[in-house]
Design an enzyme around this catalytic site. Structure first.
Site, short mmCIF file in Angstrom:
data_model
loop_
_atom_site.label_atom_id
_atom_site.label_comp_id
_atom_site.label_asym_id
_atom_site.label_seq_id
_atom_site.Cartn_x
_atom_site.Cartn_y
_atom_site.Cartn_z
N SER A 50 5.37 -4.16 -31.73
CA SER A 50 6.79 -3.78 -31.85
C SER A 50 7.02 -3.20 -33.25
O SER A 50 6.17 -3.35 -34.14
CB SER A 50 7.67 -5.00 -31.65
N ASP A 82 5.55 -0.93 -28.66
CA ASP A 82 6.55 -1.58 -27.80
C ASP A 82 7.95 -1.23 -28.33
O ASP A 82 8.22 -1.37 -29.53
CB ASP A 82 6.30 -3.11 -27.89
N GLU A 134 12.27 3.97 -20.38
CA GLU A 134 13.04 2.85 -19.80
C GLU A 134 14.36 3.34 -19.25
O GLU A 134 15.08 4.10 -19.89
CB GLU A 134 13.28 1.75 -20.86
N GLY A 181 13.11 -12.86 -24.60
CA GLY A 181 13.33 -14.14 -25.27
C GLY A 181 13.10 -15.34 -24.37
O GLY A 181 12.65 -15.21 -23.23
N HIS A 213 9.53 -5.67 -18.49
CA HIS A 213 9.69 -6.31 -19.80
C HIS A 213 10.28 -7.70 -19.59
O HIS A 213 10.70 -8.06 -18.49
CB HIS A 213 10.65 -5.49 -20.67
N ALA A 215 9.07 -10.66 -19.40
CA ALA A 215 8.44 -11.32 -18.26
C ALA A 215 7.72 -12.62 -18.61
O ALA A 215 6.85 -13.06 -17.87
CB ALA A 215 7.50 -10.34 -17.57
P1 13P Z 1 9.36 -11.87 -23.31
O1 13P Z 1 10.35 -12.19 -24.39
O2 13P Z 1 9.83 -12.35 -21.99
O3 13P Z 1 8.00 -12.35 -23.63
O4 13P Z 1 9.27 -10.26 -23.19
C1 13P Z 1 8.44 -9.53 -24.04
C2 13P Z 1 8.67 -8.07 -23.93
O5 13P Z 1 9.27 -7.56 -23.02
C3 13P Z 1 8.09 -7.22 -24.98
O6 13P Z 1 8.47 -5.89 -24.85
O1 G3H Z 2 10.62 -7.10 -26.67
C1 G3H Z 2 10.44 -7.56 -27.79
C2 G3H Z 2 9.20 -8.27 -28.15
O2 G3H Z 2 9.29 -9.62 -27.81
C3 G3H Z 2 8.91 -8.05 -29.59
O3 G3H Z 2 9.67 -8.87 -30.39
O4 G3H Z 2 10.68 -7.18 -31.90
O5 G3H Z 2 10.64 -9.62 -32.53
O6 G3H Z 2 8.54 -8.26 -32.54
P1 G3H Z 2 9.91 -8.46 -31.94
ZN ZN Z 3 10.41 -5.56 -24.04
#
Ligand code: 13P
Ligand code: G3H
Ligand code: ZN
Length: 311
Positions: A50, A82, A134, A181, A213, A215
């Site tokens: 990310s 991501d 998306e 989350g 996402h 998931a």
């Molecule tokens: P979770 O918070 O469900 O693990 O989702 C992660 C995600 O979608 C990262 O892009």
């Molecule tokens: O979708 C988000 C991911 O869980 C990444 O989280 O942006 O805190 O690194 P982050």
């Molecule tokens: Zn995501």
């Protein structure tokens, strides 16, 4: 084997009725835990970074750690951005060696999302980098963006064909009730996913890979351990694994998991620290954290994704 993009992985996954795990990575132990599990199970894997992870760990450190994982495992591994939120961020990752990027224009109007996504696709495809777009908006927190349940919206299946044709994306993330989350549903609320939307999307886009996402299943065992050893997590509810398994047999080819990694790691560290209060060597508590990630990822590969033996 060099880094791969997601094209062939997804084509095989779609055909085979399984999904590839896309796990968020932030440091060496997380990358090792995930890829050691994938190696033992001969599974293809997507390691995703990310904007926040890139800021925390640094682009070069992360790409070099992933390079090391490829050398160690010889697996098909994609390195994916991501939730890229701008053309500039996607370009920096493409120029810096990523094999796949997500441009998340879901917070913009439909036309702005199309224009931004197409700009990224046009650039990425020159370098053989695949692009995830998306449509629809998930609730939850990603980096600085916090989408409330009221502002989230399911993907409109009537839009997907036009979006894919006009942008040229290689995969599409859709909103069917998952969210980011650890708190995906209110206490007492029954987890539900809109499989009817997924079905309609797949009918409108035959053979096209869909991404889920948000998931994580928010594995209860980890939350219990965290709370047993001094944590104070309120009731956390994730996506039931049987629903993810079902999605993987449908058009979903990529399942994103971050929160379950965080929970596995934190549970192992809390337990270790509580049981060994005099220890202070980080290797002593990071080793069980890495092992917990490995075990959790192995479970996802076999019991949820079904991609074991598919490398
Ligand atoms: P979770 O918070 O469900 O693990 O989702 C992660 C995600 O979608 C990262 O892009
Ligand atoms: O979708 C988000 C991911 O869980 C990444 O989280 O942006 O805190 O690194 P982050
Ligand atoms: Zn995501």
């Amino acid at each position: 084997m060099p880094l791969v993009n997601t094209k062939e992985m997804f084509a095989k996954a779609y055909e085979g009725g399984y999904a590839i795990g896309a796990f968020n990575v932030n440091n060496m132990e997380i990358i090792q835990g995930i890829t050691e599990a994938a190696k033992e199970l001969n599974a293809p894997v997507i390691l995703q970074v990310s904007a926040g992870a890139r800021k925390y760990a640094n682009h070069t450190y992360l790409t070099k750690l992933v390079e090391a994982a490829i050398i160690e495992t010889d697996l098909p591994i994609a390195l994916h951005l991501d939730h890229g939120d701008s053309f500039e961020l996607c370009k920096a990752c493409i120029d810096g060696g990523f094999s796949s990027v997500m441009i998340d224009g879901s917070h913009y109007s439909y036309e702005e999302n199309v224009a931004l996504t197409k700009k990224v696709v046009d650039y990425a495809h020159k370098y053989n980098v695949t692009v995830e777009g998306e449509l629809g908006r998930l609730a939850g927190i990603e980096d600085a963006v916090n989408v409330s349940a009221e502002d989230s919206c399911y993907t409109n299946p009537a839009e997907v064909q036009d979006f894919v044709e006009r942008t040229g994306v290689d995969s599409l993330a859709i909103a069917i009730g998952t969210s980011h989350g650890a708190y995906k549903f209110k206490p007492g609320q029954k987890p539900q996913l809109r499989f009817d939307i997924l079905q309609e999307v797949s009918e409108r886009l035959p053979g096209f890979p869909i991404v889920l996402h948000g998931a994580s299943s928010v594995i209860p065992e980890f939350v219990e351990i965290i709370n047993q050893y001094g944590g104070k997590m309120p009731d956390a509810i994730g996506i039931p694994e049987e629903m993810l398994r079902k999605a993987a047999t449908m058009a979903v080819c990529k399942i994103n998991i971050d929160s379950d990694l965080r929970l596995a790691m934190t549970a192992a560290i809390r337990k270790y620290m509580a049981e060994n209060p005099s220890h202070f060597d980080p290797r002593q508590y990071l080793a069980p954290a890495r092992a917990a990630i490995k075990g959790m990822v192995a479970h996802k590969i076999v019991d949820v994704l079904g991609c074991n033996g598919k490398a």
